[in-house]
Design a protein around this motif. Structure first.
Motif, PDB file in Angstrom:
ATOM      1  N   SER A   1       5.251  -2.216   0.100  1.00  0.00           N
ATOM      2  CA  SER A   1       4.424  -1.233   0.157  1.00  0.00           C
ATOM      3  C   SER A   1       3.295  -1.778   1.123  1.00  0.00           C
ATOM      4  O   SER A   1       2.668  -1.136   2.023  1.00  0.00           O
ATOM      5  CB  SER A   1       3.782  -0.493  -0.845  1.00  0.00           C
ATOM      6  OG  SER A   1       2.886   0.439  -0.583  1.00  0.00           O
ATOM      7  N   SER A   2       2.891  -3.045   0.722  1.00  0.00           N
ATOM      8  CA  SER A   2       1.759  -3.745   1.345  1.00  0.00           C
ATOM      9  C   SER A   2       2.185  -4.353   2.730  1.00  0.00           C
ATOM     10  O   SER A   2       1.349  -4.372   3.688  1.00  0.00           O
ATOM     11  CB  SER A   2       1.196  -4.858   0.516  1.00  0.00           C
ATOM     12  OG  SER A   2       1.714  -5.806   0.656  1.00  0.00           O
ATOM     13  N   ARG A   3       3.326  -4.638   2.739  1.00  0.00           N
ATOM     14  CA  ARG A   3       3.965  -4.889   4.365  1.00  0.00           C
ATOM     15  C   ARG A   3       3.964  -3.861   5.153  1.00  0.00           C
ATOM     16  O   ARG A   3       3.506  -4.155   6.471  1.00  0.00           O
ATOM     17  CB  ARG A   3       5.182  -5.583   3.896  1.00  0.00           C
ATOM     18  CG  ARG A   3       5.122  -7.139   3.475  1.00  0.00           C
ATOM     19  CD  ARG A   3       6.439  -7.799   3.530  1.00  0.00           C
ATOM     20  NE  ARG A   3       6.416  -9.186   2.693  1.00  0.00           N
ATOM     21  CZ  ARG A   3       6.196 -10.227   3.282  1.00  0.00           C
ATOM     22  NH1 ARG A   3       6.296 -10.377   4.653  1.00  0.00           N
ATOM     23  NH2 ARG A   3       6.153 -11.247   2.492  1.00  0.00           N
TER      24      ARG A   3
ATOM     25  N   VAL B   1      -1.673  -2.928  11.961  1.00  0.00           N
ATOM     26  CA  VAL B   1      -1.606  -3.735  13.444  1.00  0.00           C
ATOM     27  C   VAL B   1      -1.180  -2.699  14.346  1.00  0.00           C
ATOM     28  O   VAL B   1      -1.659  -2.992  15.417  1.00  0.00           O
ATOM     29  CB  VAL B   1      -0.239  -4.766  13.037  1.00  0.00           C
ATOM     30  CG1 VAL B   1       0.027  -5.267  14.534  1.00  0.00           C
ATOM     31  CG2 VAL B   1      -0.829  -5.851  12.291  1.00  0.00           C
ATOM     32  N   ARG B   2      -0.347  -1.608  14.234  1.00  0.00           N
ATOM     33  CA  ARG B   2      -0.074  -0.753  15.158  1.00  0.00           C
ATOM     34  C   ARG B   2      -1.412   0.280  15.352  1.00  0.00           C
ATOM     35  O   ARG B   2      -1.590   0.320  16.551  1.00  0.00           O
ATOM     36  CB  ARG B   2       1.060   0.380  14.751  1.00  0.00           C
ATOM     37  CG  ARG B   2       2.446  -0.441  14.551  1.00  0.00           C
ATOM     38  CD  ARG B   2       3.633   0.609  14.380  1.00  0.00           C
ATOM     39  NE  ARG B   2       3.457   0.988  13.098  1.00  0.00           N
ATOM     40  CZ  ARG B   2       3.789   0.721  12.058  1.00  0.00           C
ATOM     41  NH1 ARG B   2       4.226  -0.466  11.916  1.00  0.00           N
ATOM     42  NH2 ARG B   2       3.672   1.367  11.063  1.00  0.00           N
TER      43      ARG B   2
ATOM     44  N   LEU C   1       0.345 -15.084   2.689  1.00  0.00           N
ATOM     45  CA  LEU C   1      -0.371 -14.114   3.848  1.00  0.00           C
ATOM     46  C   LEU C   1      -0.077 -14.277   5.440  1.00  0.00           C
ATOM     47  O   LEU C   1       0.241 -13.523   6.007  1.00  0.00           O
ATOM     48  CB  LEU C   1      -1.884 -14.041   3.718  1.00  0.00           C
ATOM     49  CG  LEU C   1      -2.790 -13.213   4.623  1.00  0.00           C
ATOM     50  CD1 LEU C   1      -2.285 -11.884   4.281  1.00  0.00           C
ATOM     51  CD2 LEU C   1      -4.062 -13.411   4.142  1.00  0.00           C
ATOM     52  N   ALA C   2       0.100 -15.635   5.555  1.00  0.00           N
ATOM     53  CA  ALA C   2       0.451 -16.040   6.879  1.00  0.00           C
ATOM     54  C   ALA C   2       1.881 -15.527   7.156  1.00  0.00           C
ATOM     55  O   ALA C   2       2.157 -15.363   8.239  1.00  0.00           O
ATOM     56  CB  ALA C   2       0.265 -17.600   7.160  1.00  0.00           C
ATOM     57  N   GLN C   3       2.556 -15.746   6.300  1.00  0.00           N
ATOM     58  CA  GLN C   3       4.042 -15.108   6.399  1.00  0.00           C
ATOM     59  C   GLN C   3       4.301 -13.596   6.569  1.00  0.00           C
ATOM     60  O   GLN C   3       4.844 -13.263   7.448  1.00  0.00           O
ATOM     61  CB  GLN C   3       5.115 -15.565   5.317  1.00  0.00           C
ATOM     62  CG  GLN C   3       6.563 -15.214   5.324  1.00  0.00           C
ATOM     63  CD  GLN C   3       7.313 -15.591   4.164  1.00  0.00           C
ATOM     64  OE1 GLN C   3       6.564 -16.197   3.350  1.00  0.00           O
ATOM     65  NE2 GLN C   3       8.609 -15.295   4.244  1.00  0.00           N
ATOM     66  N   ALA C   4       3.404 -12.939   5.881  1.00  0.00           N
ATOM     67  CA  ALA C   4       3.431 -11.477   6.060  1.00  0.00           C
ATOM     68  C   ALA C   4       2.952 -11.127   7.341  1.00  0.00           C
ATOM     69  O   ALA C   4       3.703 -10.261   8.029  1.00  0.00           O
ATOM     70  CB  ALA C   4       2.468 -10.909   4.769  1.00  0.00           C
TER      71      ALA C   4
ATOM     72  N   VAL D   1       5.043  -9.206  10.450  1.00  0.00           N
ATOM     73  CA  VAL D   1       4.606  -7.678  10.694  1.00  0.00           C
ATOM     74  C   VAL D   1       4.041  -7.654  12.319  1.00  0.00           C
ATOM     75  O   VAL D   1       4.305  -6.873  13.043  1.00  0.00           O
ATOM     76  CB  VAL D   1       3.595  -7.164   9.624  1.00  0.00           C
ATOM     77  CG1 VAL D   1       2.900  -5.939  10.299  1.00  0.00           C
ATOM     78  CG2 VAL D   1       4.327  -7.220   8.363  1.00  0.00           C
ATOM     79  N   SER D   2       3.619  -8.714  12.653  1.00  0.00           N
ATOM     80  CA  SER D   2       2.995  -8.478  14.094  1.00  0.00           C
ATOM     81  C   SER D   2       4.001  -8.253  15.268  1.00  0.00           C
ATOM     82  O   SER D   2       3.941  -8.006  15.854  1.00  0.00           O
ATOM     83  CB  SER D   2       2.044  -9.801  14.416  1.00  0.00           C
ATOM     84  OG  SER D   2       2.519 -10.805  13.596  1.00  0.00           O
ATOM     85  N   GLY D   3       5.183  -8.995  14.936  1.00  0.00           N
ATOM     86  CA  GLY D   3       6.319  -8.619  15.714  1.00  0.00           C
ATOM     87  C   GLY D   3       6.222  -8.820  17.247  1.00  0.00           C
ATOM     88  O   GLY D   3       5.305  -9.544  17.732  1.00  0.00           O
TER      89      GLY D   3
END
Length: 146
Positions: free
Chosen positions: A20-22, A29-30, A70-73, A77-79
């Protein structure tokens, strides 16, 4: 002051590595791509409560593990596409209280509807519910689908 650039709008998003947080981070970000806002991704951590035992000082490994998560998430997500500025904050404390504090002066606070705590069947987690009720800005609650 006249002539100084205005600070970009800020979107604060709570991240705890739950699905959910991801999704909330991805939404933030979008939204930042569309509005030119800065994303502040916040991961909160607290020592587990153990009856009859107290931590005398913070374990640096916990903070390091939280920063890595956090850095991994953020990386996942930034993609593709233009990436807005994403500031990462790892802070000790109660997640709801920390997020409300960080949301002061922000345009939006984005949270998932359920995190790693609480009851799995809850429609709205305790952190997201607290944020909706007390935030100093607009709150977006992103549902986990599936």
């Amino acid at each position: 002051m006249v002539g100084e650039p205005a600070e970009a709008c800020r979107i604060v998003v709570g991240v705890d590595a739950s699905p959910s947080s991801r999704r909330a981070l991805g939404w933030a970000v979008r939204q930042a791509r569309l509005t030119g806002a800065v994303v502040e991704a916040v991961l909160c951590w607290a020592h587990p409560a153990v009856y009859g035992w107290a931590m005398t000082k913070a374990d640096p490994m916990l903070d390091h593990a939280a920063e890595k998560a956090l850095a991994q998430a953020v990386a996942e997500v930034s993609g593709d596409g233009p990436t807005p500025e994403i500031r990462q904050s790892v802070l000790p404390g109660n997640a709801a209280e920390v997020l409300l504090e960080r949301a002061r002066g922000a345009e939006l606070l984005v949270v998932g509807n359920r995190g790693h705590g609480g009851f799995a069947g809850a429609l709205l987690g305790s952190v997201s519910q607290h944020c909706v009720q007390h935030a100093p800005c607009t709150v977006v609650v992103v549902r986990e689908t599936g």
